[in-house]
Design a protein around this motif. Sequence first.
Motif, PDB file in Angstrom:
ATOM      1  N   THR A  18      39.131  44.825  32.386  1.00 35.55           N
ATOM      2  CA  THR A  18      38.720  44.243  33.664  1.00 35.55           C
ATOM      3  C   THR A  18      37.764  43.063  33.453  1.00 35.55           C
ATOM      4  N   GLY A  19      37.566  42.284  34.522  1.00 41.40           N
ATOM      5  CA  GLY A  19      36.695  41.116  34.452  1.00 41.40           C
ATOM      6  C   GLY A  19      37.175  40.095  33.446  1.00 41.40           C
ATOM      7  N   GLU A  25      37.750  37.126  42.323  1.00 39.51           N
ATOM      8  CA  GLU A  25      36.994  38.272  42.843  1.00 39.51           C
ATOM      9  C   GLU A  25      37.360  39.572  42.133  1.00 39.51           C
ATOM     10  N   GLY A  26      38.557  39.656  41.623  1.00 43.26           N
ATOM     11  CA  GLY A  26      38.982  40.801  40.824  1.00 43.26           C
ATOM     12  C   GLY A  26      39.968  40.335  39.773  1.00 43.26           C
ATOM     13  N   LEU A 139      39.044  45.886  42.403  1.00 48.53           N
ATOM     14  CA  LEU A 139      37.796  45.216  42.060  1.00 48.53           C
ATOM     15  C   LEU A 139      37.383  44.219  43.141  1.00 48.53           C
ATOM     16  N   ALA A 140      38.366  43.517  43.713  1.00 49.78           N
ATOM     17  CA  ALA A 140      38.055  42.571  44.784  1.00 49.78           C
ATOM     18  C   ALA A 140      37.534  43.293  46.020  1.00 49.78           C
ATOM     19  N   ASN A 142      36.062  46.169  46.052  1.00 47.92           N
ATOM     20  CA  ASN A 142      34.727  46.673  45.729  1.00 47.92           C
ATOM     21  C   ASN A 142      33.652  45.647  46.069  1.00 47.92           C
ATOM     22  N   LYS A 143      33.936  44.373  45.824  1.00 45.46           N
ATOM     23  CA  LYS A 143      32.967  43.317  46.147  1.00 45.46           C
ATOM     24  C   LYS A 143      32.783  43.191  47.652  1.00 45.46           C
ATOM     25  N   LEU A 144      33.889  43.306  48.409  1.00 43.63           N
ATOM     26  CA  LEU A 144      33.777  43.260  49.863  1.00 43.63           C
ATOM     27  C   LEU A 144      32.926  44.402  50.395  1.00 43.63           C
ATOM     28  N   LYS A 146      30.598  46.037  48.672  1.00 46.96           N
ATOM     29  CA  LYS A 146      29.224  45.881  48.200  1.00 46.96           C
ATOM     30  C   LYS A 146      28.427  44.931  49.087  1.00 46.96           C
ATOM     31  N   THR A 147      29.098  43.875  49.571  1.00 47.25           N
ATOM     32  CA  THR A 147      28.418  42.903  50.432  1.00 47.25           C
ATOM     33  C   THR A 147      28.370  43.347  51.893  1.00 47.25           C
ATOM     34  N   ASP A 149      30.950  43.410  53.888  1.00 44.28           N
ATOM     35  CA  ASP A 149      31.993  42.750  54.686  1.00 44.28           C
ATOM     36  C   ASP A 149      33.068  43.735  55.115  1.00 44.28           C
TER      37      ASP A 149
END
Length: 237
Positions: A18-19, A25-26, A139-140, A142-144, A146-147, A149
């Motif tokens: 990953t990453g 974003e993912g 993963l993308a 997860n970012k949404l 976390k913020t 959104d």
Amino acid sequence: MRPSGRDLNEMRAVSIETGFTKHAEGSCLIKMGDTHVLCTATIEDRVPPFIKGSGLGWVTAEYGMLPRATNTRMRREAASGKQGGRTVEIQRLIGRSLRAGVDRVALGERQITVDCDVIQADGGTRCASITGGWVALRLAVNKLMKTGDVISDPLVDPVAAVSCGIYAGQPVLDLDYPEDSEAGVDGNFIMTGTKKLIEVQMSAEGSVFSRDQMNQLMDLAEKGVGELVAAQKAAAA
């Protein structure tokens, strides 16, 4: 004996890094044996016109192969000015497969595009793309979350895919290219983590097959998808 020496019900070695890219974003690099696919997920605050104003999100995909992903160089599709029929069919399959595991209401009115670029091909590129594509999507999202959104998780179930077929008269799991090119029956099985079917693509390439053989392939596919989902969860943890 399979060309690779694997057991009939044995997957190729699977790894998911990953990453893998900096900006998406993912992202992940998935390796299923010698098939390697780079998967990236991009979040955009827009949706296609046909669902604009509906409150629903959208997940779509694009797919491509690098010129030397195979043993001979393929011309870039951009050079010919259009995508080939195989490319269009595969990227539509990836998109609708990933959407099957998404709560589009929870996703909200935004689009996530999953790009799947085959770096090296040795059979099963669409299955690797779907499996790795879900990790990039995870993963993308997860970012949404976390913020803030996205409030509730829109990914209701993992989505993975594996090929199975009849090779030398035997049902086998996860065909590599030497098997795929000579298989009497070839199939792709897309499932959720709870073993619900999303899509099955099966065809008699060299010989017809029975209902019993189809059931054997389904059993192999369930085993393979179970292993892939475990790898997905471990990678995205």
